[in-house]
Each structure stands twice: as structure tokens, then as C-alpha cells.
Design a protein around this motif. Structure first.
Motif, PDB file in Angstrom:
ATOM      1  N   LEU B  33       5.275   2.505  -4.651  1.00  0.00           N
ATOM      2  CA  LEU B  33       3.842   1.242  -4.694  1.00  0.00           C
ATOM      3  C   LEU B  33       2.918   1.974  -3.939  1.00  0.00           C
ATOM      4  O   LEU B  33       2.113   1.602  -3.202  1.00  0.00           O
ATOM      5  CB  LEU B  33       4.634  -0.028  -3.685  1.00  0.00           C
ATOM      6  N   ASP B  34       2.588   3.165  -3.957  1.00  0.00           N
ATOM      7  CA  ASP B  34       1.605   4.611  -3.223  1.00  0.00           C
ATOM      8  C   ASP B  34       1.522   3.753  -1.878  1.00  0.00           C
ATOM      9  O   ASP B  34       0.529   4.253  -1.557  1.00  0.00           O
ATOM     10  CB  ASP B  34       0.718   4.019  -4.480  1.00  0.00           C
ATOM     11  N   LEU B  35       2.770   3.454  -1.222  1.00  0.00           N
ATOM     12  CA  LEU B  35       2.693   3.602  -0.402  1.00  0.00           C
ATOM     13  C   LEU B  35       2.652   5.053   0.651  1.00  0.00           C
ATOM     14  O   LEU B  35       2.236   5.222   2.149  1.00  0.00           O
ATOM     15  CB  LEU B  35       3.981   2.417   1.106  1.00  0.00           C
ATOM     16  N   TRP B  56      -2.363  -0.498 -11.602  1.00  0.00           N
ATOM     17  CA  TRP B  56      -0.172  -1.284 -11.646  1.00  0.00           C
ATOM     18  C   TRP B  56      -0.655  -2.348 -10.626  1.00  0.00           C
ATOM     19  O   TRP B  56       0.265  -3.145 -10.340  1.00  0.00           O
ATOM     20  CB  TRP B  56       0.126  -0.596 -10.759  1.00  0.00           C
ATOM     21  N   LYS B  57      -1.653  -2.762 -10.048  1.00  0.00           N
ATOM     22  CA  LYS B  57      -1.459  -3.689  -8.413  1.00  0.00           C
ATOM     23  C   LYS B  57      -1.645  -4.805  -9.555  1.00  0.00           C
ATOM     24  O   LYS B  57      -1.127  -6.228  -8.782  1.00  0.00           O
ATOM     25  CB  LYS B  57      -2.523  -3.708  -7.972  1.00  0.00           C
ATOM     26  N   ASP B  58      -2.381  -5.224 -11.136  1.00  0.00           N
ATOM     27  CA  ASP B  58      -2.466  -6.265 -11.501  1.00  0.00           C
ATOM     28  C   ASP B  58      -1.403  -6.841 -11.889  1.00  0.00           C
ATOM     29  O   ASP B  58      -0.738  -7.995 -11.951  1.00  0.00           O
ATOM     30  CB  ASP B  58      -3.552  -5.808 -12.614  1.00  0.00           C
ATOM     31  N   SER B  62       5.820  -7.123  -5.604  1.00  0.00           N
ATOM     32  CA  SER B  62       6.655  -6.129  -3.975  1.00  0.00           C
ATOM     33  C   SER B  62       6.822  -6.879  -2.899  1.00  0.00           C
ATOM     34  O   SER B  62       5.838  -7.592  -2.250  1.00  0.00           O
ATOM     35  CB  SER B  62       6.074  -4.672  -4.009  1.00  0.00           C
ATOM     36  N   ASN B  65       9.302  -4.698   3.050  1.00  0.00           N
ATOM     37  CA  ASN B  65      10.340  -5.364   4.153  1.00  0.00           C
ATOM     38  C   ASN B  65       8.290  -6.426   5.547  1.00  0.00           C
ATOM     39  O   ASN B  65       8.071  -7.037   4.617  1.00  0.00           O
ATOM     40  CB  ASN B  65       9.940  -4.361   5.573  1.00  0.00           C
ATOM     41  N   GLY B  67       6.951  -6.183   6.851  1.00  0.00           N
ATOM     42  CA  GLY B  67       5.072  -5.600   6.810  1.00  0.00           C
ATOM     43  C   GLY B  67       4.353  -5.913   5.608  1.00  0.00           C
ATOM     44  O   GLY B  67       3.044  -5.994   5.833  1.00  0.00           O
ATOM     45  N   PHE B  68       5.096  -6.614   4.626  1.00  0.00           N
ATOM     46  CA  PHE B  68       4.201  -7.207   3.907  1.00  0.00           C
ATOM     47  C   PHE B  68       3.575  -9.115   3.916  1.00  0.00           C
ATOM     48  O   PHE B  68       3.192  -9.483   3.219  1.00  0.00           O
ATOM     49  CB  PHE B  68       4.988  -7.633   2.262  1.00  0.00           C
ATOM     50  N   LEU B  69       4.272  -9.436   5.147  1.00  0.00           N
ATOM     51  CA  LEU B  69       3.810 -10.908   5.660  1.00  0.00           C
ATOM     52  C   LEU B  69       1.992 -10.243   6.404  1.00  0.00           C
ATOM     53  O   LEU B  69       2.930  -9.956   7.294  1.00  0.00           O
ATOM     54  CB  LEU B  69       4.770 -11.831   5.863  1.00  0.00           C
ATOM     55  N   ILE B  82      -2.538 -14.843  -1.405  1.00  0.00           N
ATOM     56  CA  ILE B  82      -2.164 -13.667  -2.985  1.00  0.00           C
ATOM     57  C   ILE B  82      -2.155 -14.409  -3.742  1.00  0.00           C
ATOM     58  O   ILE B  82      -2.495 -13.711  -4.935  1.00  0.00           O
ATOM     59  CB  ILE B  82      -0.113 -13.558  -2.646  1.00  0.00           C
TER      60      ILE B  82
END
Lengths: 487, 222
Positions: B33-35, B56-58, B62, B65, B67-69, B82
Motif C-alpha cells: 500500500l506504499d505506506l 492503484w488507489k483507484d 484496504s 488497522n 489508523g485507517f479510521l 470515503i
């Protein structure tokens, strides 16, 4: 109790912030020393100051009256600055420790606080110099006990105040209004609160038995604080209490994706403790104009420029210096989702522009004092939107520290790094430099116009500037993300 | 430290990653995910390096954890946020929520902020957000953790169905049974190395159980 103390000591020393930021500790240390010296000097020369100020000979009586103001000021200062020593209680609640121990702990712990220490610095020199040496021993003893008890009362009351006002933030203004009215009535001798206070204070000091009164006031405040903590000690309770307001800023949608992000950031500001307190402080700071726009200052262009810069950017600079760090707890989400970096940066640019504009409009009435204030502020607004915003965002790509949104702003240095100290220099230094250049040439007025013009040109080329910041951001994003994860 | 010489995930695969704590599962997903940056080497998605483009984000959904919220939004606001990124409007999001109503409890619509939700419900919000945009690639880190039994079963069926519809899925999990039930390829990672890379068959579960049991036996006799 001893273990709790040890745990809290560990919490302090082991927090990553404390270990990392030596510089901030040094700066804080210097500021602390400075305050200590100031209070000591004031305390030591209190009699001289009071004599001059109030033109009385009875210093003891004057001091007693002044004490009223000091205690009022002390309470307000505490409200903003003092942090309630909370041991995060949750892990201990289920352990076999008596609950009352857990509740007494934060109360007792608050007694050796820096603010109480400051009060002592102010009182003890005066006590030794004037009271001890001129008054009978019993009076002196009563005098000092009474004052200490009153300071402690403030200390415990602060527990109640803090919690109450964090739930009802608007009532702060109400409290300020009441205090202002009392002070006004006192100053204009309509209803002299400080006189009553002063004479009752001295009456207590003169009659040994009456010392019971301040002692019981302090005990009651302690008891209230205890009861209050008890009510709030349940885990579930800490999570309820507020409800969302359906605040949608639909007009922002016209900015497309950047508008969507901006809308989220506005919610971030309104729904989290720390950014919200920055907002409240900024509003208070807008009144600073009354302090600067006075007398000769109106003719001093440099002060006008500085104040104009400050007034139109107060929120943008205060909040903006932590850009990106605000999103540290969900930065990964922004990175993994379909958000273009350009739009992300642009949304922050828009926030800068919007808040600067609001500050400008709110402070526009200052132009009634002098039309030149209006001209300078327009120029500074343009400069802030065009240049300060971009500069600040560029510098903020060096922010790598995590910020906990839920903690209060006051005396909170989380997220503060060298970046924050250094960023002031170019952002505020440049306009001052430009102006001084023109002043040196003998045409100071053009300095103001030039700053406005520079800002205007920068606004016209905003997309180019945002692209530059975006490129910088792409270079830095892994480092930033890595730093944000280490909380 | 993750050391992978070459790993290719093919279209339409449903890949499960298993391994002990600290083996490198999340690191692998974060790299994809290029994090985080690769120290050497690269990750490509559809022949484009993930660190070089946003394409790729299109088509990638994903959830790794919390941290995605976004903690101070309500679940609905978060999903709408989103959704907007993928040009979905409020009715689209509502339709999506109705379609998947078995998966979210009342907590989602109660107006609570995400930071006030339980761990399981947070996980649900994250998973829903990941599949909201109908991605071609779905990446989830331990999606079954903290979920109630009913939701686990629902999620298994959902992942299988999405995979049949052509979504390439990569999940990590500690639940060997779940993984072997639904995945058609299993990666076993240990200490940053891919130990096994196999298509799933009836014996896979037994093999994996044996592998991990041997590991715990070793540490007990140590």
C-alpha cells in the motif's frame, strides 16, 4: 500510594516526548526560572509597590485587598494552565487497590503544583518582610494559614471548574462576564468586593479561633473535588455525554475533493479538544488589537504591520504550525485512499485562506481607530493567504510527531519540535524585513503596498506554489508517516 | 525486516497470509500500500510502481488497522467521506449499507463517533469502507479479529463472493481454519521469509497446524 507515585513518575519519564525534546525542556526551564524570579521580586517589594500604587500607609490592609484580585487571577490562571494530575485510572480500577486511595491520589498530587509554588513565592517574602517582623506571632500564624487555605481552595475548586467548563465551553464567557462586572463594581467603588474581602480576611487573622473558617472552606472544596472524582471514576461514564451535531458545510463541496477534505478538517477542529481550545484562544487573542492600537503606536508602521500580520493569521499560524500532525492518528488512511496530494495540500491552503479571512473581517472594526489599520490589514491578509500559508505548509512537511487530539492545548507541547520554533523566523520575519527595507529607502508606505502585492501575486500563482509543496510532501511522506505511527 | 525475492499475486486470487506475531505480515501489506518505503526492490500494481503513481488507489480497497479510521467522524460520515473520494453520493452509500446490513450493528447509525466504538465495530467500519468503492484489489489485515461469530461467518461468505465476482483479495489472519476455508493460496511467513507458498487443498489446514504446533513445542522444550 507509593506504587502509584512510582508509576506516574515512569509515565512521565518514559513518555517519548520527554525523552526526545531536550530543547523544549530547556526553553521551558528558562521560562520557569524567569517566572520564579519575577514572583520573588514582586513578593519582596510588594510593600513598596502597594504604597506607590494605592497611596496608603497601611500595607497590610492593602495587601489583604489585593489578595482578592490575586485569588481571582489565580483561579483563572489555574483554569487555563494547571493540569489536573490524572493517573490514567482504568488499569487500576480492577486491581485490589482501595478506590478511595485512587481518588485521593490526584487531589493530594495537585498540592505541590508549580502554581501553588508560585503563590508561595509571592507570599513568603512579604510574610517575612512585613508580617513576621511587625505583627504578633499569633496574627502572623493565622495570616499565613488563612492564605494557604484559600490558595488550596482554589486548587481543589479547579477540579470542578475544569470539568464543568470542558462540558459547557460557552459558559466560560459567562464566568468572564461575571468576573468583569465584579471587578468593575469594585474599581468604581460602587460595591467594593475587595474591601469586604480584605477586612474579613484581617478579622480572621486577628481572631485566632476564626481560622476554622478558611480551614473548613478548604476542606469543603477538597471534599467536593473528591466527590466529583468519585462520580467520574466509572469507565463507561468517561465516554458518554456529547452528541454529534449534523454540521455539514455543504457550501464547501464546490471545492471538489479539496472541499471534502476541508469539511473533514473543520469537523476535526470542532470535535476535538485540542484544536477546539486553539480556536478559543485565537478568539481571545483577537482582542489584542486593543492593546496594540493605542496612542503613538498608530503612527508606527512596524507595529501596525506586526499586529496586522498577527491578527489576520492568528488561528492559521497557531493551528497551522501542526499541519499534518493533526491527522497523525489516521494519516495512513489518507495515504492509502484515493486522495491526490495536490487536493490534500489545497484543502489546507483553503483552510488558511478561510480562517485568515474570517479573522480579518472580525478585526475590521479596528479600522475605525485609524483608516491606516484597515489598509495594512488588507495587505497583511493578502500576504498571509498568499505566502504565509504556503511557507507554513512547506515547513510543516518536517512535522513528524504524533498529536493526541483529545488532550487539552494548555501547557501541552506534544507535537512541538524545532520546526515550530524555526518556522516563525521566515514566516513573520520576511514581511518585517521587506518593510524595513523600504523604510530604509525612505518610502515606508510602499513597504505595505509591496507586501500586499507580493501576496496578491502569490495568490494568482497558488496552483504552482501548491504543486511545489506537494512535491516536497511526496518526498517527506514516508518519514512523516513513520513518525506519526510512533505514538 | 522482510526479505522477499519475488512474489507475484495473480488476478482473481484469494490469498491468505499466516505467520506468528512479528513475522512481517503487516509490513508486507504496508509495502504493497506504499505506506512504507522499500529499502531495496519495488512493488508494482498492474505494471506500475506503487510509489511512483496514485493509479492503484483507484482500484484498491484496504483496511489494516485503526489508523485507517478517522476517529472523530461517525461511521456514516466516514463512509460518505470515503464514498465521495470515489464519486459516490449519499444515496449510493445508503444503498451499500442496506446491502450489507447484516454486517453492521445499530452502533453504526447511533451517531456515536468512531473513537467511541468497540474494537469489533471499528473493525467492521474499516472493512465496509474498504469494500465500499467496489475495488478490484482488496487488502485486509486480520479482518476476523474482534468480530462476533456471526460476523465472521458473514465476512467469510462475503470475501468468497467478492472473489468469485473477480476481486483479487489479500488477507492476513491468525485463524488457520478461516484462511484455509476460503483462500485458494496460502503464504506462510516466518521471520521475514516466505516459508511456504501453496495453493490450498484438503491437507493444508493439517500441514499448517502441524507447523505451528512444532514451533510451540520447540519453544516449550527450550
Amino acid at each position: 500510594m507509593k506504587d502509584l507515585l512510582i508509576h506516574q513518575w515512569k509515565e512521565k519519564t518514559r513518555s517519548p516526548f520527554w525523552q526526545k525534546n531536550i530543547w523544549i525542556n530547556i526553553v521551558l526551564g528558562i521560562v520557569g526560572l524567569y517566572l520564579i524570579l519575577n514572583f520573588l521580586v514582586i513578593g519582596f517589594f510588594a510593600d513598596v509597590i502597594l504604597k506607590k500604587l494605592l497611596a496608603t500607609t497601611d500595607v497590610v490592609e492593602a495587601f489583604a485587598r489585593g489578595l482578592f484580585y490575586y485569588l481571582a487571577f489565580d483561579l483563572i490562571l489555574r483554569f487555563f494552565v494547571q493540569q489536573i494530575p490524572t493517573l490514567s485510572m482504568q488499569p487500576y480500577l480492577t486491581l485490589p487497590i482501595r478506590k478511595s486511595t485512587l481518588l485521593h491520589y490526584p487531589l493530594m498530587k495537585s498540592i505541590p503544583d508549580f502554581i501553588n509554588f508560585l503563590a508561595l513565592l509571592l507570599l513568603v517574602p512579604f510574610f517575612i518582610k512585613i508580617i513576621c517582623t511587625t505583627k504578633p506571632a499569633l496574627f502572623s500564624l493565622n495570616w499565613i494559614i488563612t492564605i494557604c487555605m484559600l490558595v488550596l481552595t482554589n486548587n481543589f475548586l479547579n477540579f470542578l471548574l475544569k470539568k464543568y467548563f470542558s462540558k459547557h465551553p460557552l459558559s466560560i464567557l459567562f464566568l468572564f462576564a461575571i468576573v468583569a462586572v465584579i471587578i468593575y463594581l469594585d474599581m468604581s467603588n460602587i460595591w467594593s468586593c475587595s474591601n469586604y474581602f480584605g477586612s474579613s480576611f484581617l478579622a480572621i487573622a486577628k481572631t485566632p479561633l476564626l481560622v476554622i473558617i478558611p480551614v473548613s472552606i478548604a476542606s469543603i472544596s477538597y471534599y467536593l473535588g473528591y466527590q466529583f472524582l468519585k462520580l467520574n471514576a466509572y469507565v463507561e461514564d468517561s465516554q458518554t455525554g456529547h452528541r454529534m451535531n449534523p454540521s455539514e458545510f455543504t457550501f464547501l463541496t464546490r471545492f471538489g475533493e479539496a472541499g471534502n477534505l476541508l469539511q473533514t478538517e473543520i469537523k476535526l477542529i470542532l470535535r476535538n479538544k485540542r484544536p477546539k481550545s486553539i480556536m478559543l484562544i485565537s478568539i481571545l487573542f483577537l482582542a489584542y488589537g486593543f492593546m496594540f492600537y493605542r496612542g503613538k503606536n498608530i503612527d508606527n508602521d512596524l507595529i501596525l504591520i506586526f499586529t496586522g500580520f498577527f491578527l489576520t493569521s492568528i488561528f492559521a499560524i497557531q493551528y497551522g504550525q501542526f499541519s499534518f500532525s493533526w491527522e497523525s492518528s489516521f494519516f495512513d488512511s489518507y495515504m492509502a485512499n484515493k486522495i491526490s496530494v495536490f487536493d490534500y495540500i489545497q484543502s489546507k491552503y483553503l483552510l488558511f485562506a478561510l480562517t485568515s479571512l474570517i479573522c480579518f473581517v472580525v478585526t475590521l472594526p479596528y479600522a475605525l481607530i485609524s483608516y491606516r489599520i484597515g489598509i495594512v490589514n488588507v495587505a497583511m491578509l493578502l500576504y498571509n493567504i498568499g505566502i504565509s500559508s504556503v511557507l507554513s505548509l512547506y515547513i510543516c512537511t518536517y512535522n513528524t510527531s504524533y498529536i493526541d487530539l483529545g488532550r487539552s492545548q494548555f501547557m501541552n507541547y506534544q507535537g512541538t519540535g524545532v520546526t515550530q520554533f524555526l518556522s516563525v523566523i521566515p514566516i513573520a520575519g520576511f514581511p518585517v524585513g521587506v518593510f524595513l527595507g523600504f523604510k530604509y529607502l525612505g518610502i515606508p508606505q510602499f513597504g505595505v503596498y509591496t507586501l500586499g502585492l507580493i501576496g496578491l501575486v502569490a495568490i494568482v500563482y497558488k496552483n504552482l506554489l501548491i504543486t511545489l509543496v506537494s512535491r516536497q510532501f511526496l518526498k517527506r511522506k514516508y518519514k512523516m508517516a513513520m513518525g506519526f505511527r510512533q505514538n | 525486516m522482510l526479505k522477499i525475492d519475488d512474489l507475484t499475486l495473480n488476478r482473481d486470487e484469494l490469498v491468505g497470509i499466516v505467520g506468528n506475531n512479528g513475522a512481517g505480515k503487516t509490513t508486507l501489506l504496508s509495502l504493497i500500500l506504499d505506506l512504507i518505503k522499500t529499502s531495496t526492490g519495488f512493488v508494482q500494481s498492474k505494471d506500475l510502481a506503487v510509489s511512483g503513481s496514485d493509479h492503484w488507489k483507484d482500484y484498491t480497497g484496504s483496511y489494516l488497522n485503526e489508523g485507517f479510521l478517522i476517529p472523530f467522524l461517525t461511521p456514516i460520515e466516514f463512509l460518505e467521506f470515503i464514498g465521495k473520494l470515489h464519486n459516490m453520493n449519499t444515496p449510493d452509500v445508503n444503498r451499500f449499507l442496506n446491502e450489507n446490513s447484516h454486517f453492521h450493528a445499530d452502533d453504526m447509525t447511533s451517531g456515536k463517533y468512531i473513537r467511541e466504538l468497540s474494537a469489533g465495530n471499528k473493525n467492521k467500519v474499516g472493512i465496509l469502507a474498504a469494500i465500499l468503492s467496489k475495488p478490484e484489489i482488496l487488502i485486509l489485515d486480520e479482518p476476523f479479529s474482534n468480530l462476533d461469530p456471526g460476523s465472521q461467518l458473514w465476512l467469510k461468505a462475503k470475501l468468497k463472493k467478492l472473489n468469485e465476482e473477480g476481486v483479487t483479495i489479500l488477507i492476513s489472519s491468525h485463524d488457520l481454519r478461516h484462511v484455509t476455508d476460503i483462500c485458494n493460496r496460502i503464504l506462510l511467513i516466518d521471520n521475514g521469509l516466505i516459508i511456504k507458498d501453496k495453493n490450498t487443498n484438503t491437507e493444508t489446514l493439517g500441514e499448517l497446524e502441524e507447523y505451528f504446533a512444532a514451533g510451540s513445542d520447540r519453544s516449550m522444550t527450550d
